[in-house]
Design an enzyme around this catalytic site. Sequence first.
Site, PDB file in Angstrom:
ATOM      1  N   HIS A 192       7.803  -0.850  -3.273  1.00 50.35           N
ATOM      2  CA  HIS A 192       7.469   0.493  -2.794  1.00 50.35           C
ATOM      3  C   HIS A 192       7.368   0.458  -1.273  1.00 50.35           C
ATOM      4  CE1 HIS A 192       4.069   3.290  -1.582  1.00 50.35           C
ATOM      5  NE2 HIS A 192       4.999   4.134  -1.999  1.00 50.35           N
ATOM      6  N   HIS A 221       6.512   5.013   7.700  1.00 49.50           N
ATOM      7  CA  HIS A 221       5.380   5.258   6.803  1.00 49.50           C
ATOM      8  C   HIS A 221       4.135   5.304   7.679  1.00 49.50           C
ATOM      9  CE1 HIS A 221       2.578   4.168   3.252  1.00 49.50           C
ATOM     10  NE2 HIS A 221       3.004   5.407   3.096  1.00 49.50           N
TER      11      HIS A 221
END
Length: 326
Positions: A45, A124
């Site tokens: 992920h 992110h």
Amino acid sequence: MSSSVVLSGARKLSLGELPMESWMCHLPCALWDIPLYHLAIPGSHNAITYCLDMNDRSPVDLTQPDMLQKLDKYMKPLIRPFVYKWAITQEFTIKQQLDCGIRYCDLRIAHRPNDSSTDLYFYHGVYTSLTVQTVLTEIREWLDAHPREVLILSFSHFLGLNQELHMLLLTTIRNTFTSKLCPKTEVLTLRNLWALGYTVIVSYEHNMASSHSDLWPHIPYWWANKCKAEALIEEFEHRKQHGRPGGFFVTGINLTEDLKYICTHPTESLKDLVMSTYPALLGWVKEQTPGSRVGSLNIIAGDFITESHFVPTVVALNEKLLKWSS
């Protein structure tokens, strides 16, 4: 027949004990004709967060709440340590992750705001220091050394990309992987892909994927949006009752912190949260089954995937398919 799974002799080797850097080519031949979307495949992920730009030059990414963007602008020394602690989901490089057995990579692509170049990055919380081109080249070099391992690369969450940058990214993907790219007309079994030399399946979360023969459609990602393992497991058990998607799909056992959690755990990091819940989550994973039936899973993705026994636990689930076929 693969040499690594010995059926005779003192003890049958568990698939979780295979050499993880080459587990696919060591699978028993009974699994070579099962579609990849019916196998259990370990995934990463937010795979490229080990190289987030830590020198404060990178702005907070534009998907973050306005409040965080304002705080970061005016109180950067105070805010940045929190951003980094909760934005890093993987600490090992992409090559190390592949060596550990990861075969699905969640790749979130961005063009930095106010960047006059056409360079693309991952993001992110903040943007990465490594470009997409650099990371894809590293993946290709790894594949050159592991010609019978098959990777699923999921490109998604495009931030700040216009049509021109999408076409540039597509050109980069094609120039990097060339004949390794698997067209979406192919039968996705290991035996077939090995015979044809295809080792990269590219999924692309954009409507342009439908008009390109080498871009597979977006892979559904089951994301529970929970910060407790019990709530995440409950959510997935509920989803499983409604059946699995037809092709590839990802069950993301990645926990999601909210602002309340961060504020009430000021000394913790995402890694602390993940490591404290891995025993419960992996206990649940061990009970899962790959395959085509209702309730079966396919790709299972996690954070900090080199920690604990995440990858061998997922790979070992494929033994359940052997029991059915024997």
